[in-house]
Structure formats: C-alpha cells, structure tokens
Design a protein around this motif. Structure first.
Motif, PDB file in Angstrom:
ATOM      1  N   HIS A  86       0.833  -1.199   0.000  1.00 19.72           N
ATOM      2  CA  HIS A  86       0.000   0.000   0.000  1.00 19.72           C
ATOM      3  C   HIS A  86       0.871   1.254   0.000  1.00 19.72           C
ATOM      4  CE1 HIS A  86      -3.953  -1.899   0.782  1.00 19.72           C
ATOM      5  NE2 HIS A  86      -3.226  -2.821   1.379  1.00 19.72           N
ATOM      6  N   ASP A  93       0.872   2.035  -9.947  1.00 26.25           N
ATOM      7  CA  ASP A  93      -0.276   1.499 -10.676  1.00 26.25           C
ATOM      8  C   ASP A  93       0.144   0.580 -11.812  1.00 26.25           C
ATOM      9  OD1 ASP A  93      -1.762   2.970  -8.940  1.00 26.25           O
ATOM     10  OD2 ASP A  93      -2.438   4.463 -10.402  1.00 26.25           O
ATOM     11  N   ARG A 155     -10.284  12.439  -5.729  1.00 28.90           N
ATOM     12  CA  ARG A 155      -9.316  11.502  -5.142  1.00 28.90           C
ATOM     13  C   ARG A 155      -9.600  10.058  -5.540  1.00 28.90           C
ATOM     14  NH1 ARG A 155      -6.217  13.207  -1.006  1.00 28.90           N
ATOM     15  NH2 ARG A 155      -5.019  11.392  -1.672  1.00 28.90           N
ATOM     16  N   ARG A 157      -9.302   7.018  -8.344  1.00 29.05           N
ATOM     17  CA  ARG A 157      -8.595   6.568  -9.539  1.00 29.05           C
ATOM     18  C   ARG A 157      -8.614   5.040  -9.592  1.00 29.05           C
ATOM     19  NH1 ARG A 157      -3.883   6.937  -6.315  1.00 29.05           N
ATOM     20  NH2 ARG A 157      -2.416   5.207  -6.658  1.00 29.05           N
ATOM     21  N   GLN A 159      -6.622   1.855 -10.433  1.00 31.72           N
ATOM     22  CA  GLN A 159      -5.215   1.493 -10.515  1.00 31.72           C
ATOM     23  C   GLN A 159      -4.937   0.416 -11.554  1.00 31.72           C
ATOM     24  OE1 GLN A 159      -5.159   1.063  -5.925  1.00 31.72           O
ATOM     25  NE2 GLN A 159      -3.055   1.656  -6.454  1.00 31.72           N
ATOM     26  N   TRP A 178      -8.604  -0.241  -7.219  1.00 31.19           N
ATOM     27  CA  TRP A 178      -8.758   1.204  -7.265  1.00 31.19           C
ATOM     28  C   TRP A 178      -8.432   1.860  -5.926  1.00 31.19           C
ATOM     29  CZ3 TRP A 178     -13.034   3.345  -4.451  1.00 31.19           C
ATOM     30  CH2 TRP A 178     -13.924   2.387  -3.931  1.00 31.19           C
ATOM     31  N   ALA A 179      -8.370   3.183  -5.945  1.00 33.49           N
ATOM     32  CA  ALA A 179      -8.049   3.966  -4.756  1.00 33.49           C
ATOM     33  C   ALA A 179      -9.033   5.120  -4.654  1.00 33.49           C
ATOM     34  CB  ALA A 179      -6.619   4.495  -4.826  1.00 33.49           C
ATOM     35  N   THR A 188      -7.664   5.251   0.867  1.00 32.51           N
ATOM     36  CA  THR A 188      -7.214   3.857   0.849  1.00 32.51           C
ATOM     37  C   THR A 188      -7.004   3.422  -0.589  1.00 32.51           C
ATOM     38  OG1 THR A 188      -8.548   3.420   2.822  1.00 32.51           O
ATOM     39  CG2 THR A 188      -7.693   1.517   1.620  1.00 32.51           C
ATOM     40  N   ASP A 189      -5.888   2.784  -0.845  1.00 32.10           N
ATOM     41  CA  ASP A 189      -5.648   2.233  -2.177  1.00 32.10           C
ATOM     42  C   ASP A 189      -5.776   0.717  -2.141  1.00 32.10           C
ATOM     43  OD1 ASP A 189      -3.426   1.655  -0.715  1.00 32.10           O
ATOM     44  OD2 ASP A 189      -1.970   2.300  -2.214  1.00 32.10           O
ATOM     45  N   ARG A 191      -8.125  -1.133  -3.253  1.00 34.07           N
ATOM     46  CA  ARG A 191      -9.484  -1.637  -3.068  1.00 34.07           C
ATOM     47  C   ARG A 191      -9.822  -2.533  -4.258  1.00 34.07           C
ATOM     48  NH1 ARG A 191     -12.826   1.342   0.537  1.00 34.07           N
ATOM     49  NH2 ARG A 191     -11.741   3.117   1.483  1.00 34.07           N
TER      50      ARG A 191
END
Length: 214
Positions: A86, A93, A155, A157, A159, A178-179, A188-189, A191
């Motif tokens: 993370h 990405d 915020r 995006r 990934q 995704w984040a 949180t990224d 996801r």
C-alpha cells in the motif's frame, strides 16, 4: 675332547630363535591385522547400533533420512501477491496492472475484453463517485435523485483492471483495483471490486450486459 663353553652354546640358541621369529613376521603382509584380532573385533561391529543404522540392508530404503538439498530462495513480493504494498501512489499502478495480468492470464479475445473493461470502469466510477449513474438505470435505480457520493471524485482513480471469463465463454467478470478517499477523509488504495456480465445476443445492444451477483 675339549667341551664347548656354555656361553657360545647359549648365543647360538638365541640366534636361531630370533631368526625363526623374524621369518614368521616377514610372512605377514604389511598393515594386515592378525587373524586373532579380526575375530575379536567382528562381533562388536555387528552388534554396534550406530554401525547397523548407518548402512541399511541391501534393497531397502532408509527411513527418517533425506538427501541434503539447498534451501529454496525466498519468494519475491511480486510472486507472493499480485498487488504491491500500500501507499506507492500513481507510480505503483503500472506494477499493479502488470502483476494482475501475470497472475491471471488473459482468456478473452480483444473484441470482448475491450467493451468489458470500458463498462467495468464506468460502473465502478458511477458506483463510487456517483458520476454517470444515469447510464445504468438497472444498476442504480435511484440515479434520478440526489445521491451523496461515497468517494470524492478528485481523489478517485482506477489502478488496474482486467476482464476474464467467469466459468464459461458466455460469462465474464471485470476485476478492478482502485483507490479513493471516503466521506470521512480516509484515503485507501488497493481496493478491489468485481463486476459480472453475460453475453448479449440481441442485435443493436451492448455485447455484454451487467448481471447482479446472487
């Protein structure tokens, strides 16, 4: 007749005795253990537990032992998980995408994969940020009303994304990583979201139709 002195006679006997002993010693090969010694040590070798365990009987495998092998090298992070750690940001990405493709090889033709990825990305964006929900009335029946987005558009995006078969050529899923930042301000990224589709056979419609997961 003059008697021979006793001392020369004893000297002669000693000389003969030493000669006989020397001939006997020369008859034994160099380094060979005398027979008496071999008979004395043979029973000990047969009854010594350490000797019996060291050499197994002919034709029988050893039990409880294994050949010495080098230790396996530790797995690299890319092999242990399809996702990097993370917090790498946008720079990570590309690694996420590459690792996903390596962990889950493509099994769809390009003309199927492209529309699936487009639909999956649009669905995820609409679900997370509320943008574009009107295009999916069956997925978001309340899209006509005012719905507060769960994640901030700025915020959010995607990934990485891949499209793969879901058990048959007529079914597929889009796997997205995704984040985003939620309403509470927590970012949180990595996801993960999956969208499921079935092939559409009707002319004039999209080649794939979204299906809820039951």
């Amino acid at each position: 007749m003059t008697a021979i002195p006793r001392s020369p006679r004893l000297l002669l006997l000693s000389t003969v005795t030493l000669a006989v002993a020397g001939i006997a010693l020369l008859g034994i090969p160099h380094g060979q253990v005398p027979p008496a010694t071999s008979r004395a040590t043979a029973p000990r070798a047969a009854t010594d537990p350490s000797s019996a365990a060291a050499v197994p009987p002919a034709g029988q495998p050893t039990v409880g032992t294994a050949p010495s092998t080098p230790l396996a090298a530790p797995l690299s992070p890319a092999r242990e998980s399809a996702l990097p750690p993370h917090g790498e940001g946008v720079a990570g990405d590309r690694s996420v995408q590459r690792n996903l493709e390596a962990a889950w090889p493509a099994d769809l033709p390009a003309h199927d994969e492209r529309p699936l990825l487009t639909a999956g990305r649009a669905l995820l964006r609409a679900d997370a940020t509320g943008v574009g929900r009107v295009k999916w009335p069956t997925v978001f029946p309340d899209s006509g009303g005012t719905v507060a987005p769960a994640f901030a558009t700025a915020r959010f995006r995607i990934q990485a994304a891949i499209a793969r078969r879901d058990g048959s050529p007529e079914k597929a899923l889009v796997h997205l990583v995704w984040a985003g930042m939620d309403r509470g301000g927590t970012f949180t990224d990595l996801r993960i979201t999956d969208w499921f589709f079935t092939r559409t056979l009707e002319k004039g419609t999209a080649p794939w139709t979204w299906q809820p997961r039951i």
